[in-house]
Structures are given as structure tokens and as C-alpha cells.
Design a protein around this motif. Structure first.
Motif, mmCIF file in Angstrom:
data_model
loop_
_atom_site.group_PDB
_atom_site.id
_atom_site.type_symbol
_atom_site.label_atom_id
_atom_site.label_comp_id
_atom_site.label_asym_id
_atom_site.label_seq_id
_atom_site.Cartn_x
_atom_site.Cartn_y
_atom_site.Cartn_z
ATOM 1 N N UNK A 132 0.902 -1.264 0.039
ATOM 2 C CA UNK A 132 -0.017 0.294 -0.014
ATOM 3 C C UNK A 132 0.828 1.392 0.087
ATOM 4 N N UNK A 133 0.570 2.304 -0.633
ATOM 5 C CA UNK A 133 1.156 3.570 -0.993
ATOM 6 C C UNK A 133 0.434 4.410 -0.217
ATOM 7 N N UNK A 134 0.990 5.362 0.680
ATOM 8 C CA UNK A 134 0.458 6.448 1.343
ATOM 9 C C UNK A 134 1.031 7.840 0.857
ATOM 10 N N UNK A 135 0.168 8.902 0.800
ATOM 11 C CA UNK A 135 0.710 10.243 0.618
ATOM 12 C C UNK A 135 0.365 11.123 1.691
ATOM 13 N N UNK A 136 1.228 11.986 2.403
ATOM 14 C CA UNK A 136 0.834 12.645 3.478
ATOM 15 C C UNK A 136 1.368 14.295 2.975
ATOM 16 N N UNK A 171 3.971 20.304 1.038
ATOM 17 C CA UNK A 171 4.958 19.057 0.869
ATOM 18 C C UNK A 171 3.967 18.045 1.054
ATOM 19 N N UNK A 172 4.636 16.797 0.339
ATOM 20 C CA UNK A 172 3.796 15.736 0.149
ATOM 21 C C UNK A 172 4.770 14.521 0.224
ATOM 22 N N UNK A 173 4.685 13.381 1.214
ATOM 23 C CA UNK A 173 5.719 12.640 1.494
ATOM 24 C C UNK A 173 5.150 11.123 1.054
ATOM 25 N N UNK A 174 5.594 10.407 -0.043
ATOM 26 C CA UNK A 174 4.956 8.952 -0.158
ATOM 27 C C UNK A 174 5.823 8.152 0.472
ATOM 28 N N UNK A 175 5.183 7.077 0.828
ATOM 29 C CA UNK A 175 5.829 5.930 1.345
ATOM 30 C C UNK A 175 5.200 4.735 0.982
ATOM 31 N N UNK A 176 5.817 3.593 1.267
ATOM 32 C CA UNK A 176 4.936 2.195 0.918
ATOM 33 C C UNK A 176 5.594 1.452 -0.072
ATOM 34 N N UNK A 177 4.920 0.829 -1.009
ATOM 35 C CA UNK A 177 5.460 -0.303 -2.016
ATOM 36 C C UNK A 177 5.659 0.385 -3.105
ATOM 37 N N UNK A 178 6.775 1.231 -3.266
ATOM 38 C CA UNK A 178 7.232 2.091 -4.284
ATOM 39 C C UNK A 178 8.367 1.398 -4.830
ATOM 40 N N UNK A 185 -2.074 16.156 -3.996
ATOM 41 C CA UNK A 185 -0.644 15.709 -4.369
ATOM 42 C C UNK A 185 -1.003 14.368 -5.371
ATOM 43 N N UNK A 186 -0.027 14.322 -6.361
ATOM 44 C CA UNK A 186 -0.297 13.193 -7.177
ATOM 45 C C UNK A 186 1.159 12.526 -7.272
ATOM 46 N N UNK A 196 -3.241 12.243 -2.794
ATOM 47 C CA UNK A 196 -3.260 12.548 -1.411
ATOM 48 C C UNK A 196 -4.734 12.874 -1.162
ATOM 49 N N UNK A 197 -4.886 13.238 0.067
ATOM 50 C CA UNK A 197 -6.180 13.732 0.879
ATOM 51 C C UNK A 197 -6.564 14.877 0.333
ATOM 52 N N UNK A 198 -5.559 15.868 -0.004
ATOM 53 C CA UNK A 198 -5.783 17.279 -0.193
ATOM 54 C C UNK A 198 -5.354 18.247 1.080
#
Length: 121
Positions: free
Chosen positions: A1-5, A21-28, A95-96, A112-114
Motif C-alpha cells: 500500500x502507498x500513502x501520501x501525507x 509538502x507531500x511525502x510518499x511511502x509504501x510499496x514504491x 498531491x499526485x 493525496x487527501x488534499x
């Protein structure tokens, strides 16, 4: 799962600045691009700025010269520096992430959630 914060939205006066800012984490496995879109009430979602991996950033005409997109690839994070903000910049900024979870897998999109940006005196 990938998350954007996402973070950094808020209320600012015309002419002011904000940094998102937008930080991506997870299965990337790999990132093809990171970018920012925005959606104002009653309007369609529109591209604000995009940063393709290994390519040049591109911007909406309405923000050229005022907004700057940048990335920290080590942190899988994208930033949007917004200067000289105008009331018409008021919107939810989203964020995309365009990425692959496997080297041979398909290109995937994650949103992202916006974060709300309001420019008002």
C-alpha cells in the motif's frame, strides 16, 4: 500500500507565500512523476505543477513565475513553493504520485487527501 501525507496548507493574505509538502511511502519501486493539482469549488481539478523523474518541471500558465515545484528523491517528497498568492489560487491542493510497485508492473496513480489553501484578506 502507498500513502501520501500532505502538509502546509492554510490561510494567507494576497501576496503571501505558502509551502506545501507531500511525502510518499509504501510499496514504491520507482517514481515516474510527482505533482500537484488543485480543485476549487464548482471547478474541475486542474494541474498546477508536475515534476517528472529525470525531466523538467511543467506548470500551469496561471502559476508560472510564482510557484516552484521541487523534489527530495531520497525522501520521496515533493514540495510546492507558492509565492505572490492571489485569491484565485484558493483551492484544495492535491498531491499526485505516478509510480510502479514492481519493475515490470503497470504505471499507477495515487492521490493525496488534499490540503486547503485559502488566499484572502
Amino acid at each position: 500500500q502507498v500513502q501520501l501525507v500532505e502538509s502546509g496548507g492554510g490561510l494567507v493574505q494576497p501576496g503571501g507565500s505558502l509551502r506545501l509538502s507531500c511525502a510518499a511511502s509504501g510499496s514504491i519501486r520507482s517514481i515516474n512523476a510527482m505533482g500537484w493539482y488543485r480543485q476549487a469549488p464548482g471547478k474541475q481539478r486542474e494541474l498546477v505543477a508536475a515534476s517528472p523523474t529525470g525531466g523538467s518541471p511543467n506548470y500551469a500558465d496561471s502559476v508560472k513565475g510564482r510557484f516552484t515545484i521541487s523534489r527530495d528523491n531520497a525522501k520521496n517528497t515533493v514540495y510546492l513553493q507558492m509565492n505572490s498568492l492571489k485569491p484565485e489560487d484558493t483551492a484544495v491542493y492535491i498531491c499526485n504520485l505516478r509510480y510502479r510497485s514492481r519493475w515490470s508492473g503497470p504505471e499507477l496513480d495515487r492521490w493525496g487527501q488534499g490540503t486547503q489553501v485559502t488566499v484572502s484578506s
